[in-house]
Design an enzyme around this catalytic site. Structure first.
Site, PDB file in Angstrom:
ATOM      1  N   GLY A  31       0.832  -1.204   0.000  1.00  0.00           N
ATOM      2  CA  GLY A  31       0.000   0.000   0.000  1.00  0.00           C
ATOM      3  C   GLY A  31       0.863   1.250   0.000  1.00  0.00           C
ATOM      4  O   GLY A  31       0.634   2.188  -0.774  1.00  0.00           O
ATOM      5  N   ASP A  65       8.311   5.514   8.207  1.00  0.00           N
ATOM      6  CA  ASP A  65       7.648   5.065   9.425  1.00  0.00           C
ATOM      7  C   ASP A  65       6.460   5.974   9.675  1.00  0.00           C
ATOM      8  O   ASP A  65       6.599   7.198   9.672  1.00  0.00           O
ATOM      9  CB  ASP A  65       8.607   5.063  10.615  1.00  0.00           C
ATOM     10  CG  ASP A  65       8.090   4.128  11.694  1.00  0.00           C
ATOM     11  OD1 ASP A  65       7.666   3.003  11.361  1.00  0.00           O
ATOM     12  OD2 ASP A  65       8.065   4.516  12.877  1.00  0.00           O
ATOM     13  N   GLY A 117      -4.268  -0.571   5.769  1.00  0.00           N
ATOM     14  CA  GLY A 117      -4.123  -0.253   7.190  1.00  0.00           C
ATOM     15  C   GLY A 117      -5.364   0.407   7.786  1.00  0.00           C
ATOM     16  O   GLY A 117      -6.486  -0.109   7.670  1.00  0.00           O
TER      17      GLY A 117
HETATM   18  P1  IMP Z   1       4.624   1.354   9.668  1.00  0.00           P
HETATM   19  O1  IMP Z   1       5.019   2.700   9.213  1.00  0.00           O
HETATM   20  O2  IMP Z   1       4.809   0.349   8.578  1.00  0.00           O
HETATM   21  O3  IMP Z   1       5.239   0.955  10.995  1.00  0.00           O
HETATM   22  O4  IMP Z   1       3.040   1.427   9.832  1.00  0.00           O
HETATM   23  C1  IMP Z   1       2.369   1.370  11.046  1.00  0.00           C
HETATM   24  C2  IMP Z   1       0.960   0.888  10.824  1.00  0.00           C
HETATM   25  O5  IMP Z   1       0.192   1.976  10.340  1.00  0.00           O
HETATM   26  C3  IMP Z   1       0.808  -0.244   9.821  1.00  0.00           C
HETATM   27  O6  IMP Z   1      -0.150  -1.153  10.309  1.00  0.00           O
HETATM   28  C4  IMP Z   1       0.317   0.442   8.566  1.00  0.00           C
HETATM   29  O7  IMP Z   1      -0.538  -0.402   7.831  1.00  0.00           O
HETATM   30  C5  IMP Z   1      -0.431   1.630   9.132  1.00  0.00           C
HETATM   31  N1  IMP Z   1      -0.309   2.753   8.215  1.00  0.00           N
HETATM   32  C6  IMP Z   1       0.822   3.389   7.845  1.00  0.00           C
HETATM   33  N2  IMP Z   1       0.542   4.347   6.939  1.00  0.00           N
HETATM   34  C7  IMP Z   1      -0.795   4.306   6.753  1.00  0.00           C
HETATM   35  C8  IMP Z   1      -1.668   5.030   5.906  1.00  0.00           C
HETATM   36  O8  IMP Z   1      -1.277   5.905   5.107  1.00  0.00           O
HETATM   37  N3  IMP Z   1      -2.960   4.699   5.999  1.00  0.00           N
HETATM   38  C9  IMP Z   1      -3.441   3.723   6.834  1.00  0.00           C
HETATM   39  N4  IMP Z   1      -2.662   3.008   7.625  1.00  0.00           N
HETATM   40  C10 IMP Z   1      -1.336   3.301   7.579  1.00  0.00           C
END
Ligand code: IMP
Length: 179
Positions: free
Chosen positions: A12, A63, A138
Protein backbone atom coordinates in the site's frame (compact mmCIF):
# COMPACT_ATOMS: atom_id res chain seq x y z
CA UNK A 1 16.34 8.47 -14.46
CA UNK A 2 17.61 8.19 -10.88
CA UNK A 3 16.43 5.14 -8.91
CA UNK A 4 14.90 5.42 -5.44
CA UNK A 5 14.85 2.25 -3.33
CA UNK A 6 12.00 2.22 -0.82
CA UNK A 7 12.67 -0.25 1.99
CA UNK A 8 9.22 -1.58 2.84
CA UNK A 9 7.15 -4.73 2.72
CA UNK A 10 3.94 -2.70 2.59
CA UNK A 11 2.47 -2.75 -0.93
CA UNK A 12 0.00 0.00 0.00
CA UNK A 13 2.81 2.38 0.88
CA UNK A 14 4.73 1.41 -2.24
CA UNK A 15 1.69 2.15 -4.45
CA UNK A 16 1.57 5.67 -3.01
CA UNK A 17 5.31 6.23 -3.62
CA UNK A 18 4.99 5.01 -7.18
CA UNK A 19 1.98 7.20 -7.90
CA UNK A 20 3.69 10.37 -6.68
CA UNK A 21 7.34 9.85 -7.60
CA UNK A 22 7.47 7.67 -10.70
CA UNK A 23 7.27 10.55 -13.17
CA UNK A 24 10.61 11.81 -11.79
CA UNK A 25 12.31 8.65 -10.45
CA UNK A 26 12.38 4.90 -10.93
CA UNK A 27 10.80 3.73 -7.68
CA UNK A 28 11.81 0.25 -6.47
CA UNK A 29 10.44 -1.72 -3.54
CA UNK A 30 13.04 -3.48 -1.39
CA UNK A 31 11.69 -5.92 1.16
CA UNK A 32 14.76 -6.13 3.44
CA UNK A 33 13.80 -6.44 7.10
CA UNK A 34 15.03 -4.03 9.79
CA UNK A 35 14.19 -3.86 13.49
CA UNK A 36 11.73 -1.17 14.64
CA UNK A 37 12.54 0.01 18.16
CA UNK A 38 9.67 1.15 20.38
CA UNK A 39 10.69 4.79 20.74
CA UNK A 40 8.21 7.55 21.52
CA UNK A 41 8.83 9.39 18.22
CA UNK A 42 8.72 8.12 14.64
CA UNK A 43 11.90 10.11 13.97
CA UNK A 44 13.83 8.00 16.51
CA UNK A 45 12.54 4.77 14.95
CA UNK A 46 13.84 5.92 11.56
CA UNK A 47 17.25 7.02 12.87
CA UNK A 48 17.66 3.69 14.63
CA UNK A 49 16.67 1.76 11.49
CA UNK A 50 19.36 3.59 9.45
CA UNK A 51 22.03 1.82 11.51
CA UNK A 52 20.89 -1.56 10.17
CA UNK A 53 20.61 -0.50 6.56
CA UNK A 54 24.07 0.85 5.71
CA UNK A 55 24.66 -1.98 3.21
CA UNK A 56 21.62 -0.89 1.17
CA UNK A 57 22.42 2.83 0.73
CA UNK A 58 21.08 4.82 -1.13
CA UNK A 59 17.64 4.11 0.29
CA UNK A 60 14.42 5.47 1.72
CA UNK A 61 12.38 4.21 4.64
CA UNK A 62 8.96 5.26 5.88
CA UNK A 63 7.65 5.07 9.42
CA UNK A 64 4.07 6.14 9.97
CA UNK A 65 1.46 6.06 12.70
CA UNK A 66 -2.07 7.01 13.66
CA UNK A 67 -2.33 9.23 16.76
CA UNK A 68 -5.78 9.47 18.40
CA UNK A 69 -6.36 12.44 20.74
CA UNK A 70 -8.85 10.77 23.08
CA UNK A 71 -6.45 7.83 23.50
CA UNK A 72 -3.52 10.14 24.34
CA UNK A 73 -1.84 9.49 21.01
CA UNK A 74 -2.36 5.70 20.95
CA UNK A 75 -1.64 3.67 18.82
CA UNK A 76 1.06 6.14 17.57
CA UNK A 77 4.43 4.41 17.37
CA UNK A 78 2.66 1.10 18.16
CA UNK A 79 0.44 1.37 15.09
CA UNK A 80 1.89 -1.66 13.29
CA UNK A 81 1.49 -3.95 16.32
CA UNK A 82 -2.02 -2.64 17.05
CA UNK A 83 -3.06 -3.16 13.43
CA UNK A 84 -1.96 -6.81 13.73
CA UNK A 85 -3.69 -7.37 17.07
CA UNK A 86 -6.75 -5.09 17.39
CA UNK A 87 -7.13 -3.94 13.78
CA UNK A 88 -9.56 -1.22 12.69
CA UNK A 89 -12.43 -3.01 14.47
CA UNK A 90 -10.54 -2.87 17.78
CA UNK A 91 -9.90 0.87 17.41
CA UNK A 92 -13.59 1.48 16.65
CA UNK A 93 -14.47 -0.48 19.79
CA UNK A 94 -12.06 1.61 21.91
CA UNK A 95 -13.66 4.74 20.48
CA UNK A 96 -17.28 3.59 20.96
CA UNK A 97 -19.43 6.43 22.33
CA UNK A 98 -16.53 8.94 22.26
CA UNK A 99 -17.43 12.39 20.99
CA UNK A 100 -13.88 13.67 20.58
CA UNK A 101 -12.80 11.63 17.56
CA UNK A 102 -9.86 13.84 16.49
CA UNK A 103 -6.83 12.01 15.18
CA UNK A 104 -3.83 12.57 12.95
CA UNK A 105 -1.60 10.51 10.76
CA UNK A 106 2.13 11.19 10.82
CA UNK A 107 4.69 9.98 8.30
CA UNK A 108 8.46 10.29 8.54
CA UNK A 109 10.46 9.48 5.43
CA UNK A 110 14.13 8.80 6.02
CA UNK A 111 16.45 9.37 3.07
CA UNK A 112 19.88 7.81 3.47
CA UNK A 113 22.31 8.59 0.64
CA UNK A 114 25.46 10.68 1.08
CA UNK A 115 23.74 12.08 4.16
CA UNK A 116 20.77 11.19 6.36
CA UNK A 117 17.66 13.37 6.15
CA UNK A 118 14.13 13.17 7.47
CA UNK A 119 10.95 14.55 5.86
CA UNK A 120 7.76 14.70 7.88
CA UNK A 121 4.11 15.03 6.92
CA UNK A 122 1.04 15.30 9.15
CA UNK A 123 -2.62 14.90 8.18
CA UNK A 124 -5.29 15.94 10.67
CA UNK A 125 -8.68 14.26 10.70
CA UNK A 126 -11.06 12.14 12.74
CA UNK A 127 -11.94 8.52 13.39
CA UNK A 128 -15.12 7.38 11.65
CA UNK A 129 -17.84 5.46 13.52
CA UNK A 130 -17.65 2.51 11.14
CA UNK A 131 -15.28 1.13 8.53
CA UNK A 132 -15.87 2.57 5.06
CA UNK A 133 -14.22 1.99 1.70
CA UNK A 134 -12.05 -0.73 0.23
CA UNK A 135 -9.14 1.20 -1.26
CA UNK A 136 -5.89 1.98 0.54
CA UNK A 137 -4.57 -0.10 3.43
CA UNK A 138 -4.12 -0.25 7.19
CA UNK A 139 -6.24 2.28 9.08
CA UNK A 140 -7.53 3.97 5.91
CA UNK A 141 -11.13 2.67 6.34
CA UNK A 142 -11.52 4.48 9.69
CA UNK A 143 -9.71 7.79 9.01
CA UNK A 144 -11.59 10.82 7.65
CA UNK A 145 -9.21 13.67 6.76
CA UNK A 146 -10.23 17.20 7.85
CA UNK A 147 -12.46 18.94 5.32
CA UNK A 148 -13.81 15.66 3.91
CA UNK A 149 -16.77 13.41 4.64
CA UNK A 150 -15.21 10.22 3.40
CA UNK A 151 -12.38 8.01 4.56
CA UNK A 152 -8.95 7.53 2.98
CA UNK A 153 -10.19 4.08 1.91
CA UNK A 154 -12.85 5.80 -0.20
CA UNK A 155 -10.22 7.82 -2.11
CA UNK A 156 -8.11 6.93 -5.13
CA UNK A 157 -4.35 6.90 -4.46
CA UNK A 158 -3.68 10.19 -6.26
CA UNK A 159 -6.37 11.95 -4.25
CA UNK A 160 -5.08 10.56 -0.96
CA UNK A 161 -1.53 11.59 -1.93
CA UNK A 162 -2.62 15.20 -2.42
CA UNK A 163 -3.66 15.61 1.23
CA UNK A 164 -2.14 12.76 3.21
CA UNK A 165 0.71 12.68 5.72
CA UNK A 166 2.76 10.60 3.26
CA UNK A 167 1.88 12.87 0.35
CA UNK A 168 3.16 15.87 2.31
CA UNK A 169 6.34 14.09 3.38
CA UNK A 170 6.93 13.01 -0.25
CA UNK A 171 6.42 16.60 -1.41
CA UNK A 172 9.14 17.75 1.01
CA UNK A 173 11.39 14.92 -0.22
CA UNK A 174 10.80 15.88 -3.87
CA UNK A 175 11.53 19.56 -3.15
CA UNK A 176 14.82 18.47 -1.62
CA UNK A 177 15.78 16.07 -4.41
CA UNK A 178 14.93 18.53 -7.16
CA UNK A 179 16.89 21.38 -5.55
P1 IMP B 1 4.62 1.35 9.67
O1 IMP B 1 5.02 2.70 9.21
O2 IMP B 1 4.81 0.35 8.58
O3 IMP B 1 5.24 0.96 11.00
O4 IMP B 1 3.04 1.43 9.83
C1 IMP B 1 2.37 1.37 11.05
C2 IMP B 1 0.96 0.89 10.82
O5 IMP B 1 0.19 1.98 10.34
C3 IMP B 1 0.81 -0.24 9.82
O6 IMP B 1 -0.15 -1.15 10.31
C4 IMP B 1 0.32 0.44 8.57
O7 IMP B 1 -0.54 -0.40 7.83
C5 IMP B 1 -0.43 1.63 9.13
N1 IMP B 1 -0.31 2.75 8.21
C6 IMP B 1 0.82 3.39 7.84
N2 IMP B 1 0.54 4.35 6.94
C7 IMP B 1 -0.80 4.31 6.75
C8 IMP B 1 -1.67 5.03 5.91
O8 IMP B 1 -1.28 5.90 5.11
N3 IMP B 1 -2.96 4.70 6.00
C9 IMP B 1 -3.44 3.72 6.83
N4 IMP B 1 -2.66 3.01 7.63
C10 IMP B 1 -1.34 3.30 7.58
Amino acid sequence: MKTLDVITSNKGKYREYEEKLSSTFVVKMNNVHYPEIQASRLEDVVHHAFEYLEDYVPLMIDDSGLFINRLKGFPGVYSAYVMKTLGCEGILKLMEGEEDRKARFECVIGLFDDEKRLFKGICEGRISTKMRGDMGFGYDPIFIPSGYDFTFAEMETDRKNKISHRGKAMKALLDHLER
